[in-house]
Structures are given as C-alpha cells and as structure tokens.
Scaffold this motif. Sequence first.
Motif, mmCIF file in Angstrom:
data_model
loop_
_atom_site.group_PDB
_atom_site.id
_atom_site.type_symbol
_atom_site.label_atom_id
_atom_site.label_comp_id
_atom_site.label_asym_id
_atom_site.label_seq_id
_atom_site.Cartn_x
_atom_site.Cartn_y
_atom_site.Cartn_z
ATOM 1 N N GLN A 178 0.881 -1.220 0.080
ATOM 2 C CA GLN A 178 0.019 -0.043 -0.148
ATOM 3 C C GLN A 178 0.750 1.230 -0.126
ATOM 4 O OE1 GLN A 178 -3.292 0.165 -0.329
ATOM 5 N NE2 GLN A 178 -4.082 1.700 0.572
ATOM 6 N N LEU A 179 0.817 1.922 -1.023
ATOM 7 C CA LEU A 179 1.462 3.255 -1.315
ATOM 8 C C LEU A 179 2.801 3.101 -1.158
ATOM 9 C CD1 LEU A 179 -0.407 5.889 0.905
ATOM 10 C CD2 LEU A 179 -0.728 5.296 -1.493
ATOM 11 N N GLY A 180 3.344 1.677 -1.681
ATOM 12 C CA GLY A 180 4.618 1.438 -1.591
ATOM 13 C C GLY A 180 5.555 0.935 -0.482
ATOM 14 N N ARG A 181 4.974 1.137 0.630
ATOM 15 C CA ARG A 181 5.241 0.739 2.054
ATOM 16 C C ARG A 181 5.425 -0.648 2.273
ATOM 17 N NH1 ARG A 181 2.299 4.548 5.930
ATOM 18 N NH2 ARG A 181 3.805 3.495 7.596
ATOM 19 N N GLY A 182 6.283 -0.914 3.114
ATOM 20 C CA GLY A 182 6.134 -2.494 3.583
ATOM 21 C C GLY A 182 6.837 -3.335 2.659
ATOM 22 N N GLY A 183 7.348 -3.042 1.470
ATOM 23 C CA GLY A 183 8.023 -4.099 0.517
ATOM 24 C C GLY A 183 9.307 -4.942 1.315
ATOM 25 N N LEU A 184 9.992 -4.246 2.141
ATOM 26 C CA LEU A 184 11.106 -5.188 2.675
ATOM 27 C C LEU A 184 10.626 -6.173 3.431
ATOM 28 C CD1 LEU A 184 13.687 -1.995 3.240
ATOM 29 C CD2 LEU A 184 13.943 -4.133 1.777
ATOM 30 N N ALA A 185 9.729 -5.717 4.405
ATOM 31 C CA ALA A 185 8.732 -6.683 5.197
ATOM 32 C C ALA A 185 8.014 -7.853 4.339
ATOM 33 C CB ALA A 185 7.830 -5.762 6.320
ATOM 34 N N GLN A 186 7.459 -7.447 3.596
ATOM 35 C CA GLN A 186 7.058 -8.534 2.640
ATOM 36 C C GLN A 186 7.994 -9.437 2.010
ATOM 37 O OE1 GLN A 186 4.982 -6.562 -0.452
ATOM 38 N NE2 GLN A 186 3.013 -6.140 0.702
ATOM 39 N N LEU A 187 9.079 -8.835 1.684
ATOM 40 C CA LEU A 187 9.998 -9.773 0.951
ATOM 41 C C LEU A 187 10.727 -10.729 2.309
ATOM 42 C CD1 LEU A 187 12.242 -10.492 -1.424
ATOM 43 C CD2 LEU A 187 13.609 -8.722 -0.355
ATOM 44 N N ASP A 206 6.734 2.374 -7.196
ATOM 45 C CA ASP A 206 6.992 3.821 -7.691
ATOM 46 C C ASP A 206 6.044 4.969 -6.846
ATOM 47 O OD1 ASP A 206 4.475 2.294 -8.627
ATOM 48 O OD2 ASP A 206 4.256 3.402 -10.509
ATOM 49 N N LEU A 207 5.282 4.256 -5.928
ATOM 50 C CA LEU A 207 4.791 5.309 -5.099
ATOM 51 C C LEU A 207 5.751 5.805 -3.795
ATOM 52 C CD1 LEU A 207 1.114 3.898 -5.018
ATOM 53 C CD2 LEU A 207 1.977 5.742 -6.397
ATOM 54 N N LEU A 208 6.694 5.055 -3.733
ATOM 55 C CA LEU A 208 7.618 5.114 -2.565
ATOM 56 C C LEU A 208 8.809 5.890 -3.038
ATOM 57 C CD1 LEU A 208 8.395 4.519 0.495
ATOM 58 C CD2 LEU A 208 9.671 2.707 -0.584
ATOM 59 N N ASP A 209 9.141 7.262 -2.632
ATOM 60 C CA ASP A 209 10.274 7.998 -3.132
ATOM 61 C C ASP A 209 11.361 7.621 -2.358
ATOM 62 O OD1 ASP A 209 11.868 9.682 -4.335
ATOM 63 O OD2 ASP A 209 10.603 11.472 -4.093
ATOM 64 N N ASP A 210 12.091 6.236 -2.587
ATOM 65 C CA ASP A 210 13.223 6.020 -1.805
ATOM 66 C C ASP A 210 13.814 5.309 -2.630
ATOM 67 O OD1 ASP A 210 14.983 4.888 0.042
ATOM 68 O OD2 ASP A 210 13.609 4.949 1.946
ATOM 69 N N PRO A 211 14.793 5.465 -3.402
ATOM 70 C CA PRO A 211 15.601 4.727 -4.192
ATOM 71 C C PRO A 211 16.593 3.897 -3.387
ATOM 72 C CG PRO A 211 15.755 7.325 -4.849
ATOM 73 C CD PRO A 211 15.148 7.200 -3.716
ATOM 74 N N ALA A 212 16.811 3.903 -2.239
ATOM 75 C CA ALA A 212 17.761 3.072 -1.791
ATOM 76 C C ALA A 212 16.813 1.932 -1.278
ATOM 77 C CB ALA A 212 18.345 3.875 -0.133
ATOM 78 N N VAL A 213 15.599 1.910 -0.983
ATOM 79 C CA VAL A 213 14.708 0.902 -0.621
ATOM 80 C C VAL A 213 14.808 0.040 -1.881
ATOM 81 C CG1 VAL A 213 12.465 -0.019 -0.266
ATOM 82 C CG2 VAL A 213 13.547 1.646 1.268
ATOM 83 N N HIS A 214 14.681 0.611 -3.212
ATOM 84 C CA HIS A 214 14.325 0.078 -4.280
ATOM 85 C C HIS A 214 15.765 -0.718 -4.553
ATOM 86 C CE1 HIS A 214 11.533 3.281 -5.814
ATOM 87 N NE2 HIS A 214 10.787 2.680 -4.814
ATOM 88 N N ARG A 215 16.860 -0.290 -4.472
ATOM 89 C CA ARG A 215 18.129 -0.882 -4.838
ATOM 90 C C ARG A 215 18.104 -1.871 -3.987
ATOM 91 N NH1 ARG A 215 20.125 4.610 -4.647
ATOM 92 N NH2 ARG A 215 20.959 4.226 -2.622
ATOM 93 N N GLU A 216 17.883 -1.987 -2.546
ATOM 94 C CA GLU A 216 17.917 -2.988 -1.839
ATOM 95 C C GLU A 216 16.966 -4.283 -2.214
ATOM 96 O OE1 GLU A 216 17.511 -4.271 3.277
ATOM 97 O OE2 GLU A 216 17.446 -1.916 2.344
#
Length: 317
Positions: A178-187, A206-216
């Motif tokens: 939701q709104l791009g949050r929680g991807g790391l926890a889902q993974l 693309d709703l989470l403006d955090d390139p560091a999370v995307h890279r991780e």
Amino acid sequence: MNSPAPVLRTVLGDIAPDAVRGPALAHEHLVLDLDHRGDGGAVLAAGRHTAAVTAELAALREEYGLALVVELTCRGMGRDVRTLARISRDAQVAVVAATGWYYEPFHTPEIDRGSVADLAATLVREIEDGIGTTGIRPGVLGEIGSHGDIPAPPESKVLRASARAALATGLSVATHAQLGRGGLAQLELLTAEGLPPHRISLGHQDLLDDPAVHRELAASGAYVAFDTVGKDSYQSDDTRLRLLLALLEAGHADRALLSCDISRHGYLTSEGGQGYGHLFGSFLPEVRAAGVDDDLIDLLTRRNPLRFLSGANVEES
C-alpha cells in the motif's frame, strides 16, 4: 532427467514464454469490484465495462504489439475469470489470471478461520484444479496485499500461505504494498518461508520515493514493480521516471516491472481516463527521451515479466 520446459499459464491455456513477442502489462485489472462505499468508482464490471476494456486492449495490440496482460484481481476483489477469457479471446491478447488475497480491508472470512497451512492448501487447490467450476487455472499469486511498514497479522498469514503455495506449484508471487510501503517486510516474510527472491515482485514501489529501498529490493534478486504509471493523483510520472532511471543506473534493469494498475472505470479511455496504454503512449516516450534504448525497453516490458512469471530466459526481440 531434464526439467520440464517453462510455461506461461493463461486463461486460454498454457503457452511457451518465447511465443510472447510483444510487450506485457505486468499489473492490471480487467474485471474487479473494490467498491466498499457504494460510489461505484472502484469497479470494472463484467458486462458494463467489458466492451471498453476489450477495445482498449485490441487497440494496444494493433498499435504497440501488446501481447500479454497480468491480471492481478484475486479472491475478494470481484474476480471473474470467465470474463477474462472472453476479453482475452476477443482482444487477441494473452491474459494471466491470479489467486490469493488482497490487503486486510478486502479479506474474506476463511482468513480468520484458517491456519497458514489451510490457506496455502486453498490456493494450491485453485492453482491445480482451476477457479471454481471454470477449469481456468491461475498463473500467478497476487496481488497479495499488506498496508503500512509491517503487515498486519492476517496479512502476514496470507503472505506466508502464498509463499508456501508458490513453492508447491511453481508460480510466482506479486504483492500489493500500500502506497509502496512495507516491501522489505513482505520480502522478509516470503523468503522466510523458503521462496527465492526472483519469484517475488514487490508492488507499487513507484509510490515510494526512496531509491535506496528500491536498490535493496532489487539487489536481493526480487522484482521492483513500477506499476501505477499514470496515476498522477498518487505520484507524478516525473517522479516515477526519476526513480526508474535511478534503479536502471544502479544496474538493476533486469529487476524492474512496469504497468498502469487500471482499477477504476474512470481510468478507461472511453471515460476520459489515461487507459491501459498510458505506459506505451506517454511514459515510455519519456523513458526513451532520457536515453533508454529499445533493447532495454524490451527488457523492461517483455523479458522481465516473462522471466518473473515463468523463470524462462527469453531471447531478445
């Protein structure tokens, strides 16, 4: 002993991944009902909107070669696979159907009643035997949902069950973050059940403006979905483009997925919306203008989604 050749399971039957020669939309809805408040907006109704959806897909096949739609409407979202089969046949575009559960507000009663093992068994039955009495088998688990930075307990149960079903059947898992949050926890939850990251797509990044999370996420081997392209009320396409280019520049082009997540009838072009083709007609020209060549576009829009779904390394077009 040779492993079986990878297949792509569509609503009209299995096909070889390398038979898909045009681009794919990696996260869409063709029929759904998310209307909990009675306004009727979050609906793509079988019958009422089917002709418009079909016409859009057929036009995109003609203009851009659209070959595949990954349709992530699952249990509790108004899924209708018979209508998906009709749309696929009439538009001459392959469609992959889904199974699973969305995020907590749309959970169905069996989630509270069942254990992780029970829920996994329910999903495996649909994957192996077909959805209801249709005989149509889902080709992906999704969109498996959570909201917030940490999934709620029922959402964690569904994520764990989905991972187990994926391991049992060979399908991959696409999430709703939701709104791009929680991807790391889902993974973390999915991989803790033994599911390899390359069989996971983390949604709405693309709703989470955090390139560091995307890279991780990408560095783990998971797919990073930029799948709400054109939804300017959530995020501007200028920001999406910046985030996508940052991921590409970091060397993770093979982990990005693109789509528009059409989820309201007001988004259809027949009603003045951006439509399923916004990715091809508006966003990808901006990507090309930023220096991305056609081979990389093919990777983003065809080879990546096919590899995510099937594990197949398809050839360049």
